[in-house]
Write an enzyme that holds these catalytic residues in place. Sequence first.
Site: not given
Length: 258
Positions: A63, A109, A132
């Site tokens: 993202a 992502g 993440e």
Amino acid sequence: MPIVKTVRDGVAIVTLNRPEAMNSIDPESNEQLLAIWDEISIDEDVRVLVLTGAGERAFCTGADLKKTMPPADSAARQVFRAGTRHSNFGTLQTDKPVIAAINGYALGGGLELALLADIRICSDNAQFGLPEVRVGSIPGAGGTQRLIRAVSQSDAMRMLLTGERIDADEALRIGLVSKVVPLSALQETAINLARAMAANAPLAMIAAKRLAMTGRELPLAGGLELERQAFGVLRDSEDRLEGRRAFADKRAPVFRGR
């Protein structure tokens, strides 16, 4: 356009086209990707999809945090509101074969997007990671579910829990990709594979993919029963008859998806 789609010889090439932003996904490209996926899924002229990124540095880095603001809706509304079929690329599905041609970084992502593919080929400069946990989050577009189905549990947990990157050779070793090629040969390799697949009977490819994806979640007996039923459905199709005629005539078959 943040995403470019071309179709030729039964192959759709979908290119993430934001090289200046490492092909990260912003709201516009997310919506465009959802729409393109739907188009390809119902377009009978498309038999195989190749997904790649523009430039030489990155397939996709996830993202675009500069353009992706927190949603106005509550979490409950996003999950449960009526009529919502999908809201991000992590929910994309198609019965058609998908090849990811991974050029450079596939992070966060971006790796989750690559995991949507049935076959992954990468360049020798590729790097993969789900970082993440290092920023207090989790892979939220399918990473925790698809990675552990793509590689061994130990390798998946190592990537998920450390957030560390792996290179192309390590990705090949653990089975995350099926082939590593020089960057200059990546596009040609992926397209040649896609064209070879596009020459096959489209209904048979769809059936084989659907059976494999569904069957891996079932006991063996249940999967074999589904396979038996699908074989019977395809038995009298025009394409199956064409395949046998072509074999007898010593010519290339012409499949029509019927």
